[in-house]
Design a protein around this motif. Structure first.
Motif, mmCIF file in Angstrom:
data_model
loop_
_atom_site.group_PDB
_atom_site.id
_atom_site.type_symbol
_atom_site.label_atom_id
_atom_site.label_comp_id
_atom_site.label_asym_id
_atom_site.label_seq_id
_atom_site.Cartn_x
_atom_site.Cartn_y
_atom_site.Cartn_z
ATOM 1 N N ASN A 212 0.838 -1.199 0.000
ATOM 2 C CA ASN A 212 0.000 0.000 0.000
ATOM 3 C C ASN A 212 0.874 1.250 0.000
ATOM 4 O O ASN A 212 1.972 1.235 0.558
ATOM 5 C CB ASN A 212 -0.871 0.076 1.271
ATOM 6 N N ASN A 215 0.384 5.269 4.811
ATOM 7 C CA ASN A 215 -0.586 6.144 5.484
ATOM 8 C C ASN A 215 -1.760 6.535 4.596
ATOM 9 O O ASN A 215 -2.165 7.695 4.539
ATOM 10 C CB ASN A 215 0.120 7.394 6.031
ATOM 11 N N THR A 216 -2.290 5.542 3.901
ATOM 12 C CA THR A 216 -3.497 5.767 3.097
ATOM 13 C C THR A 216 -4.592 4.817 3.581
ATOM 14 O O THR A 216 -5.325 5.149 4.495
ATOM 15 C CB THR A 216 -3.199 5.572 1.597
ATOM 16 N N SER A 220 -2.066 0.385 5.970
ATOM 17 C CA SER A 220 -0.878 0.990 5.353
ATOM 18 C C SER A 220 0.050 1.641 6.370
ATOM 19 O O SER A 220 1.212 1.901 6.074
ATOM 20 C CB SER A 220 -1.289 2.026 4.295
ATOM 21 N N ALA A 229 3.889 6.216 -1.985
ATOM 22 C CA ALA A 229 3.070 7.384 -1.642
ATOM 23 C C ALA A 229 3.693 8.679 -2.152
ATOM 24 O O ALA A 229 2.974 9.574 -2.628
ATOM 25 C CB ALA A 229 2.882 7.452 -0.129
ATOM 26 N N LYS A 233 1.245 10.902 -4.777
ATOM 27 C CA LYS A 233 0.628 12.142 -4.265
ATOM 28 C C LYS A 233 0.687 13.283 -5.270
ATOM 29 O O LYS A 233 -0.050 14.270 -5.148
ATOM 30 C CB LYS A 233 1.291 12.564 -2.961
ATOM 31 N N TRP A 256 -9.514 5.090 0.463
ATOM 32 C CA TRP A 256 -9.010 6.366 0.999
ATOM 33 C C TRP A 256 -8.882 7.364 -0.137
ATOM 34 O O TRP A 256 -8.509 7.018 -1.260
ATOM 35 C CB TRP A 256 -7.655 6.111 1.633
ATOM 36 N N GLN A 257 -9.205 8.605 0.172
ATOM 37 C CA GLN A 257 -8.994 9.685 -0.799
ATOM 38 C C GLN A 257 -8.423 10.907 -0.094
ATOM 39 O O GLN A 257 -8.841 11.277 0.998
ATOM 40 C CB GLN A 257 -10.306 10.070 -1.494
ATOM 41 N N SER A 258 -7.461 11.509 -0.752
ATOM 42 C CA SER A 258 -6.917 12.802 -0.325
ATOM 43 C C SER A 258 -6.255 13.428 -1.544
ATOM 44 O O SER A 258 -6.926 14.030 -2.370
ATOM 45 C CB SER A 258 -5.945 12.646 0.835
ATOM 46 N N ALA A 262 -6.951 5.647 -3.254
ATOM 47 C CA ALA A 262 -6.308 4.357 -3.036
ATOM 48 C C ALA A 262 -7.323 3.386 -2.441
ATOM 49 O O ALA A 262 -8.152 3.776 -1.621
ATOM 50 C CB ALA A 262 -5.110 4.489 -2.108
ATOM 51 N N SER A 341 -12.798 10.344 2.018
ATOM 52 C CA SER A 341 -11.721 10.930 2.810
ATOM 53 C C SER A 341 -11.865 10.522 4.273
ATOM 54 O O SER A 341 -12.870 9.933 4.693
ATOM 55 C CB SER A 341 -11.752 12.457 2.703
#
Length: 486
Positions: A212, A215-216, A220, A229, A233, A256-258, A262, A341
């Protein structure tokens, strides 16, 4: 064996081990495939792409293993459902042996037969670089050796870029069997991403990695990779697809979304979760039997111009596990990166414990005919599912009772001065809290109405009360209930 030969073999082995650790490939130059373009007739429907990972086929000729059955049944289900492309996100094998790779090829060829095959989107995982020790297998697992083996049995190169009906899929294999230094060929990935953006900046770009992005998604933080990552990004159109962690996709944190999107898929072998719970990161029931391989899962994507629908399926049967995730256009724009998110936690409701007054202690016998104690009580409810429980024992004065921490088998857990768990020469840690995973890994429709949990062998048998708190996957806690122990 002559001394000279022993020295030479040892030198080769040392170089191989060093090379594996550093990712040196000893002359394997054919690793990157040229970009290939495909057109699939979908008859006006969506492009259908299945996602599986972590088959972990064992080093055996035995066709009765759980892993053999799981892959065979899943592949059969997906073929019958209809797939235009198949993503396998690494860890085809448990230790990269020839037997395991032959098993993969055997199952794939038997299921697919002479029918038209889905477009392969394959990558290597860390397990695909591992072998038994040198003396047992007489092979040195250099990255080059294992990549060539991957190519031999799949027909694919480790790194590829395929365009299917105008959608870009970038296959970014692990470069070696490590975790933190296995995706360092970042410039190649950036170059391929730039090509995809230049081709159409409004379409999603699918990037497939084994680990992964750090941090997603759920897991992860423990199993993610920073190099991945750091690249992704910078590309908001990216939809990252990964495996490796074995964490359950029933948990909504698995998407996850930012700065990009992912999601992770689940192993076809067994579920593993975060450490720190008494019933283990590979969860067990009260009798010590694993419940972590009951529901292998996979993903089934339907890709359309204005949306990508990600269906979560029970891998062996194709039954829907939960509502699908839906990623909508405009892809890569801020509006489309807010649905999944971390702010979802803000509207999450905490679990609710039922109004119970009693909990029950009873004798149980484990799979090895050993006696244990368990505690049972009515299960909590949640707007999604109860992820875990915390229990604390109290005395007649309603004060918490401390006792030494042990593992599931009853052995004391020892810590050194740095707070690390050690096998010996450490000290026990007195605790008041016991954390457990609930039984959600067996499937939300199969969670029991009564919770039963194994107790430590040294739990305070003179306790008068037990305090029980339910916790959901976002960390929200119920109001605690205080029960008399019976």
């Amino acid at each position: 064996m002559k001394k000279t030969l022993v020295i030479v073999l040892c030198a080769v082995l040392v170089l191989a081990v060093i090379g594996t650790g550093l990712g040196i490939h000893f002359g394997y130059s054919k690793k990157y495939d040229e970009t290939k373009t495909y057109t699939v007739e979908t008859n006006g429907g969506p492009l259908q792409v299945a996602v599986i990972s972590d088959l972990q086929l064992p080093d055996t000729d035995d066709k009765t293993t759980h892993q053999y059955a799981s892959f065979e049944q899943t592949l059969t289900m997906l073929k019958n459902k209809g797939i235009d492309a198949l993503i396998i996100g690494g860890d085809f094998t448990d230790i990269g042996s020839k037997k395991a790779w032959k098993t993969f090829k055997e199952i794939y060829d038997n299921v697919m037969g002479k029918d038209e095959k889905p477009i392969p989107l394959y990558i290597l995982g860390n397990h695909d670089y591992w072998l038994s020790n040198f003396v047992e297998c007489w092979e040195i697992p250099t990255p080059a050796t294992m990549q060539k083996r991957f190519t031999k049995y799949t027909g694919e190169l480790p790194y590829s870029h395929k365009i299917i009906n105008g959608y870009h899929f970038i296959c970014w294999s692990s470069s070696n069997g490590s975790y933190d230094k296995c995706n360092t060929n970042t410039q190649w990935v950036r170059d391929e991403l730039d090509k995809a953006v230049a081709d159409d900046p409004n379409k999603p770009i699918f990037v497939i990695t084994h680990l992964n992005p750090m941090n997603t998604v759920y897991g992860s933080d423990e199993w993610g990779n920073k190099d991945i990552a750091d690249v992704l990004k910078d590309y908001s159109q990216v939809i990252s697809i990964s495996g490796h962690s074995h964490y359950s996709i029933l948990d909504e944190r698995s998407i996850w979304q930012s700065s990009f999107t992912a999601f992770t898929t689940q192993s076809l072998d067994y579920i593993e979760l975060e450490p720190g719970k008494f019933n283990g990161s590979v969860p067990k029931d009260a009798c010590g039997d694993s419940i972590a391989d009951d529901v292998p899962a996979c993903l089934y994507m339907e890709i359309e111009k204005d949306k990508v629908t990600v269906n979560r399926l029970e891998a062996n049967t194709g039954a829907a596990l939960k509502e699908p995730w839906i990623l909508s256009a405009p892809f890569g724009k801020k509006k489309s990166l807010t649905v999944y998110s971390d702010k979802r936690a803000d509207s999450n409701l905490p679990p609710v414990m039922p109004d119970i007054k009693e909990a029950y202690i009873k004798d149980i016998v484990d799979a090895e005919d050993k006696m244990h104690k368990s505690i049972s009580f009515a299960a909590a409810s949640d707007d999604d599912f109860v992820h875990s429980y915390r229990i604390c024992f109290k005395d007649e004065s309603n004060k918490y009772i401390r006792f030494d921490e042990t593992d599931y088998s009853g052995a004391p857990v020892l810590y050194n001065q740095n707070g690390d768990i050690v096998s010996e020469d450490g000290t026990a840690s007195p605790i008041t809290d016991l954390l457990y995973f609930s039984d959600f890994v067996v499937g939300l429709d199969h969670m029991a109405g009564t919770v039963e949990l194994r107790l430590p062998a040294n739990y305070p048998q003179d306790a008068k009360y037990v305090e029980i708190t339910a916790i959901d996957s976002w960390g929200a806690e119920s109001e605690s209930v205080l029960c008399v122990l019976r």
